[in-house]
Design a protein around this motif. Structure first.
Motif, PDB file in Angstrom:
ATOM      1  N   LYS A  88       0.833  -1.199   0.000  1.00 42.20           N
ATOM      2  CA  LYS A  88       0.000   0.000   0.000  1.00 42.20           C
ATOM      3  C   LYS A  88       0.867   1.247   0.000  1.00 42.20           C
ATOM      4  CE  LYS A  88      -3.743   2.248   2.374  1.00 42.20           C
ATOM      5  NZ  LYS A  88      -3.800   3.039   3.549  1.00 42.20           N
ATOM      6  N   LYS A  89       1.952   1.230   0.773  1.00 43.03           N
ATOM      7  CA  LYS A  89       2.860   2.372   0.827  1.00 43.03           C
ATOM      8  C   LYS A  89       3.520   2.602  -0.534  1.00 43.03           C
ATOM      9  CE  LYS A  89       6.778   4.177   3.393  1.00 43.03           C
ATOM     10  NZ  LYS A  89       7.777   3.922   4.434  1.00 43.03           N
ATOM     11  N   ALA A  90       3.932   1.514  -1.185  1.00 47.69           N
ATOM     12  CA  ALA A  90       4.557   1.643  -2.509  1.00 47.69           C
ATOM     13  C   ALA A  90       3.569   2.158  -3.554  1.00 47.69           C
ATOM     14  CB  ALA A  90       5.129   0.309  -2.943  1.00 47.69           C
ATOM     15  N   LEU A  91       2.322   1.692  -3.469  1.00 47.23           N
ATOM     16  CA  LEU A  91       1.327   2.161  -4.432  1.00 47.23           C
ATOM     17  C   LEU A  91       0.916   3.608  -4.183  1.00 47.23           C
ATOM     18  CD1 LEU A  91      -0.942  -0.988  -4.766  1.00 47.23           C
ATOM     19  CD2 LEU A  91       0.665  -0.080  -6.445  1.00 47.23           C
ATOM     20  N   ASP A  92       0.925   4.018  -2.923  1.00 45.47           N
ATOM     21  CA  ASP A  92       0.582   5.411  -2.607  1.00 45.47           C
ATOM     22  C   ASP A  92       1.650   6.388  -3.070  1.00 45.47           C
ATOM     23  OD1 ASP A  92      -1.829   4.684  -1.531  1.00 45.47           O
ATOM     24  OD2 ASP A  92      -1.134   4.708   0.558  1.00 45.47           O
ATOM     25  N   GLU A  93       2.910   5.929  -3.109  1.00 45.03           N
ATOM     26  CA  GLU A  93       4.000   6.802  -3.548  1.00 45.03           C
ATOM     27  C   GLU A  93       3.993   7.037  -5.055  1.00 45.03           C
ATOM     28  OE1 GLU A  93       7.539   4.969  -2.113  1.00 45.03           O
ATOM     29  OE2 GLU A  93       7.193   5.605  -0.047  1.00 45.03           O
ATOM     30  N   LYS A  94       3.408   6.122  -5.816  1.00 48.31           N
ATOM     31  CA  LYS A  94       3.402   6.271  -7.289  1.00 48.31           C
ATOM     32  C   LYS A  94       2.413   7.289  -7.739  1.00 48.31           C
ATOM     33  CE  LYS A  94       5.271   1.920  -8.712  1.00 48.31           C
ATOM     34  NZ  LYS A  94       5.116   0.770  -9.560  1.00 48.31           N
TER      35      LYS A  94
END
Length: 94
Positions: A88-94
């Protein structure tokens, strides 16, 4: 129906990981207690085994084994939640 009323929206990853961590440590404490008592029952004298301790040996042994399995399952849930949090953190950063 609004999404905020569904139960899975009430808690976030941090709260769920705290709850599962508490479950893990409570189960671990119970498992250590059961294993300690199982070892104590195994050390009883032979004449006491004939009357009282055979059910205790099984009860404490099964409780310690069940706690071990529950701790393993709870750790698996915590690992899955950690992976979901990172995703979720990686997807939010994109």
């Amino acid at each position: 129906m609004s999404k905020k009323y569904l139960p899975h929206h009430w808690l976030n990853f941090k709260a769920l990981s705290v709850i599962w961590t508490v479950f893990f440590y409570l189960t671990l404490a119970f498992g250590l207690y059961a294993a300690y008592n199982w070892i104590l029952v195994l050390q009883l004298p032979a004449e006491f085994w004939q009357y009282n301790s055979a059910p205790l040996k099984q009860i404490y042994g099964y409780a310690a084994g069940a706690a071990l399995l529950a701790c393993t399952a709870e750790l698996a849930v915590l690992r899955v939640m950690a992976v979901l949090k990172k995703t979720k953190k990686a997807l939010d950063e994109k």
